[in-house]
Design an enzyme around this catalytic site. Structure first.
Site, PDB file in Angstrom:
ATOM      1  N   CYS A  10      20.779  10.061 -15.562  1.00 13.35           N
ATOM      2  CA  CYS A  10      21.437  11.142 -14.816  1.00 13.35           C
ATOM      3  C   CYS A  10      22.628  11.646 -15.570  1.00 13.35           C
ATOM      4  CB  CYS A  10      21.482  11.132 -13.506  1.00 13.35           C
ATOM      5  SG  CYS A  10      21.910  12.622 -12.685  1.00 13.35           S
ATOM      6  N   CYS A  36      28.332  11.165  -9.852  1.00 12.12           N
ATOM      7  CA  CYS A  36      28.504  10.577  -8.573  1.00 12.12           C
ATOM      8  C   CYS A  36      28.660   8.966  -8.533  1.00 12.12           C
ATOM      9  CB  CYS A  36      27.170  10.639  -7.863  1.00 12.12           C
ATOM     10  SG  CYS A  36      26.629  12.483  -8.094  1.00 12.12           S
ATOM     11  N   CYS A  39      26.402   6.231  -7.588  1.00  9.46           N
ATOM     12  CA  CYS A  39      25.286   6.074  -8.018  1.00  9.46           C
ATOM     13  C   CYS A  39      24.860   5.201  -9.103  1.00  9.46           C
ATOM     14  CB  CYS A  39      24.647   7.798  -8.222  1.00  9.46           C
ATOM     15  SG  CYS A  39      22.856   7.623  -8.446  1.00  9.46           S
ATOM     16  N   CYS A  63       8.658  10.534   0.297  1.00 13.83           N
ATOM     17  CA  CYS A  63       9.869  11.199  -0.197  1.00 13.83           C
ATOM     18  C   CYS A  63      10.012  10.985  -1.688  1.00 13.83           C
ATOM     19  CB  CYS A  63      11.212  10.937   0.358  1.00 13.83           C
ATOM     20  SG  CYS A  63      11.113  11.006   2.260  1.00 13.83           S
ATOM     21  N   CYS A 113       8.526  15.296   1.046  1.00 15.86           N
ATOM     22  CA  CYS A 113       9.908  15.451   0.909  1.00 15.86           C
ATOM     23  C   CYS A 113      10.108  15.238  -0.782  1.00 15.86           C
ATOM     24  CB  CYS A 113      10.440  14.517   1.622  1.00 15.86           C
ATOM     25  SG  CYS A 113      12.517  14.787   1.508  1.00 15.86           S
ATOM     26  N   CYS A 137      16.523  18.449   4.718  1.00 13.80           N
ATOM     27  CA  CYS A 137      17.105  17.128   4.926  1.00 13.80           C
ATOM     28  C   CYS A 137      18.357  16.987   4.216  1.00 13.80           C
ATOM     29  CB  CYS A 137      16.291  15.999   4.420  1.00 13.80           C
ATOM     30  SG  CYS A 137      16.549  14.368   4.294  1.00 13.80           S
ATOM     31  N   ARG A 149      18.469   9.963  10.335  1.00 15.92           N
ATOM     32  CA  ARG A 149      17.778   8.712   9.586  1.00 15.92           C
ATOM     33  C   ARG A 149      18.934   7.761   9.443  1.00 15.92           C
ATOM     34  NH1 ARG A 149      15.356  10.847   5.473  1.00 15.92           N
ATOM     35  NH2 ARG A 149      13.652  11.544   6.689  1.00 15.92           N
TER      36      ARG A 149
HETATM   37  N1  SAM Z   1      19.558  13.623  -8.289  1.00 14.16           N
HETATM   38  C1  SAM Z   1      19.363  14.298  -6.994  1.00 14.16           C
HETATM   39  C2  SAM Z   1      20.706  14.506  -6.187  1.00 14.16           C
HETATM   40  O1  SAM Z   1      21.751  13.882  -6.315  1.00 14.16           O
HETATM   41  O2  SAM Z   1      20.639  15.263  -5.474  1.00 14.16           O
HETATM   42  C3  SAM Z   1      18.256  13.442  -6.121  1.00 14.16           C
HETATM   43  C4  SAM Z   1      18.644  11.841  -5.946  1.00 14.16           C
HETATM   44  S1  SAM Z   1      20.014  11.292  -5.323  1.00 14.16           S
HETATM   45  C5  SAM Z   1      19.874   9.506  -5.592  1.00 14.16           C
HETATM   46  C6  SAM Z   1      19.924  11.512  -3.441  1.00 14.16           C
HETATM   47  C7  SAM Z   1      21.122  10.922  -2.637  1.00 14.16           C
HETATM   48  O3  SAM Z   1      21.113   9.556  -2.497  1.00 14.16           O
HETATM   49  C8  SAM Z   1      22.434  11.166  -3.001  1.00 14.16           C
HETATM   50  O4  SAM Z   1      22.920  12.514  -2.514  1.00 14.16           O
HETATM   51  C9  SAM Z   1      23.149  10.280  -1.998  1.00 14.16           C
HETATM   52  O5  SAM Z   1      23.664  10.627  -0.818  1.00 14.16           O
HETATM   53  C10 SAM Z   1      22.124   9.036  -2.097  1.00 14.16           C
HETATM   54  N2  SAM Z   1      22.661   7.834  -2.793  1.00 14.16           N
HETATM   55  C11 SAM Z   1      22.640   7.560  -4.023  1.00 14.16           C
HETATM   56  N3  SAM Z   1      23.198   6.347  -4.370  1.00 14.16           N
HETATM   57  C12 SAM Z   1      23.454   5.925  -3.265  1.00 14.16           C
HETATM   58  C13 SAM Z   1      24.018   4.529  -2.969  1.00 14.16           C
HETATM   59  N4  SAM Z   1      24.447   3.693  -3.811  1.00 14.16           N
HETATM   60  N5  SAM Z   1      24.256   4.163  -1.744  1.00 14.16           N
HETATM   61  C14 SAM Z   1      23.742   5.133  -0.610  1.00 14.16           C
HETATM   62  N6  SAM Z   1      23.373   6.352  -0.824  1.00 14.16           N
HETATM   63  C15 SAM Z   1      23.022   6.761  -2.221  1.00 14.16           C
HETATM   64 FE1  SF4 Z   2      22.460  11.859 -10.463  1.00 18.03          FE
HETATM   65 FE2  SF4 Z   2      22.437   9.950  -9.060  1.00 18.03          FE
HETATM   66 FE3  SF4 Z   2      24.235  12.178  -8.602  1.00 18.03          FE
HETATM   67 FE4  SF4 Z   2      21.737  12.378  -7.877  1.00 18.03          FE
HETATM   68  S1  SF4 Z   2      23.138  11.053  -6.897  1.00 18.03           S
HETATM   69  S2  SF4 Z   2      22.802  13.810  -9.235  1.00 18.03           S
HETATM   70  S3  SF4 Z   2      20.669  10.898  -9.364  1.00 18.03           S
HETATM   71  S4  SF4 Z   2      24.106  10.680 -10.383  1.00 18.03           S
END
Ligand code: SAM
Ligand code: SF4
Ligand code: DTB
Length: 328
Positions: free
Chosen positions: A66, A70, A73, A110, A141, A201, A273
């Site tokens: 990606c 974030c 992530c 989901c 979802c 959600c 959740r």
């Molecule tokens: N890429 C898309 C986005 O960011 O909207 C969808 C997938 S993203 C992984 C969905 C959510 O997963 C993020 O917004 C975050 O809140 C949660 N998430 C991701 N990594 C995480 C982590 N290490 N611990 C807890 N929540 C996490």
């Molecule tokens: Fe990309 Fe992870 Fe951020 Fe979703 S949460 S936009 S997968 S870096």
């Protein structure tokens, strides 16, 4: 909480309000634990059977690589986390996973993709998945990143029930966590999803080094959206080696329970959740979360890329607590 606000909410217990301000939400966080838990449980019982839990299963349909930054992530290409970038899964492979989720007892499936925003071609592929998963009798979802209004309408046309897009944290702390898209971008996607008629959600993550005022700010923002999200995932940060937040000091589990309770009080009719982070959570903490009004979990041994408790362990826990899966 101001006296007026307290009187207002006592006169109208369980009232749906969309004008929560941070100070009121902060005052809820600061309540003595027994008062907070009692109020949350009371409001939970007004709108739900407190012994029912909605069961969702997650699948990463497109993993890693990606472009976003974030800080939590494992799927961001810029962090060395050992997650390899994959292609979008085939329809057949996704449907096989959905059948297994249904057989395991999930009512919602989901699908998550590590995109900043999908291309129109990606949306078409996901629409075919949504149609196939719905035909199995599961709720659907998807979480695919930012959507345009037209993309949200297209997903609605395929029958998508819910779209997950999190605010993640407070507007003030957000810049410490993500720089490649703004809070406003997120709100715009939420508007597009809401306008398309898809259930929203939307929640966030705690344990990222934010302050108590940020947890209050996050809940206040969610609870003052024009319509509350139907589903509110509260995630405890899963620390992944290689991400900037690995090594962050851990949040006290009782503060996590408080966050669930405050979400329940501020969004009485939403399904809250108990989301990521259960793998490292004691049964006692999870039980307190259910008492505080959490009524949904992710079920199955994997979240998107990180571990979640196995099905047997979760069924044993639900059984021990006398909790039943919520019918769809
Ligand atoms: N890429 C898309 C986005 O960011 O909207 C969808 C997938 S993203 C992984 C969905 C959510 O997963 C993020 O917004 C975050 O809140 C949660 N998430 C991701 N990594 C995480 C982590 N290490 N611990 C807890 N929540 C996490
Ligand atoms: Fe990309 Fe992870 Fe951020 Fe979703 S949460 S936009 S997968 S870096
Ligand atoms: C949400 O709020 N939590 C889920 C889901 N929505 C997509 C994701 C949790 C991801 C945890 C880290 C991982 O497994 O990669």
């Amino acid at each position: 909480m101001s006296i007026e606000a307290a009187q207002h909410s006592h006169a109208n217990p369980g009232l749906i309000r969309n004008d929560w301000i941070r100070a009121e939400v902060g005052a809820l966080f600061a309540l003595p634990f027994p008062d907070l838990m009692f109020e949350a449980a009371r409001i939970h019982r007004m709108h739900f059977d407190p012994n029912e839990v909605q069961i969702s299963t997650l699948l990463s349909i497109k993993t890693g690589g990606c472009p976003e930054d974030c800080a939590y992530c494992p799927q961001a290409a810029r962090y060395d986390t050992g997650v390899d970038a994959g292609k979008l899964m085939s329809l057949d492979a996704v449907l096989a996973e959905a059948r297994a989720a249904k057989a395991g007892g999930a009512s919602r499936f989901c699908m998550g993709a590590a995109w900043r925003s999908p291309k129109d071609r990606d949306v078409e592929n996901v629409c075919a998945m949504v149609e196939g998963v719905r035909a199995l009798g599961l709720e659907t979802c998807a979480t695919l990143g930012m959507l345009s209004p037209a993309q949200a309408k297209r997903l609605k046309g395929s029958g998508l029930d819910y779209y997950n897009h999190n605010l993640d944290t407070s507007p003030e702390f957000y810049g410490e966590i993500i720089t490649t898209r703004t809070y406003r971008d997120r709100l715009n996607t939420l508007d597009a999803v809401r306008d398309a008629g898809i259930n929203v959600c939307c929640g966030g993550i705690v344990g990222m080094g934010e302050g108590a005022e940020d947890r209050a700010g996050m809940i206040a923002t969610l609870a003052s959206l024009p319509v509350h999200p139907e589903s509110v995932p509260i995630n405890m940060l899963v620390q992944v080696e290689g991400t900037p937040l690995a090594g962050e000091s851990k949040l006290d589990p009782l503060e996590f329970v408080r966050t669930i309770a405050v979400a329940r009080i501020c969004m009485p009719k939403s399904v809250v959740r108990l989301s990521a982070g259960r793998e490292d959570m004691s049964e006692e903490t999870q039980a307190l979360c259910f008492l505080a009004g959490a009524n949904s979990i992710f079920y199955g041994p994997k979240l998107l890329t990180t571990p979640n408790p196995g099905r047997d362990r979760d069924m044993a826990l639900l059984d021990k607590l006398g909790l039943r899966p919520m019918e769809r």
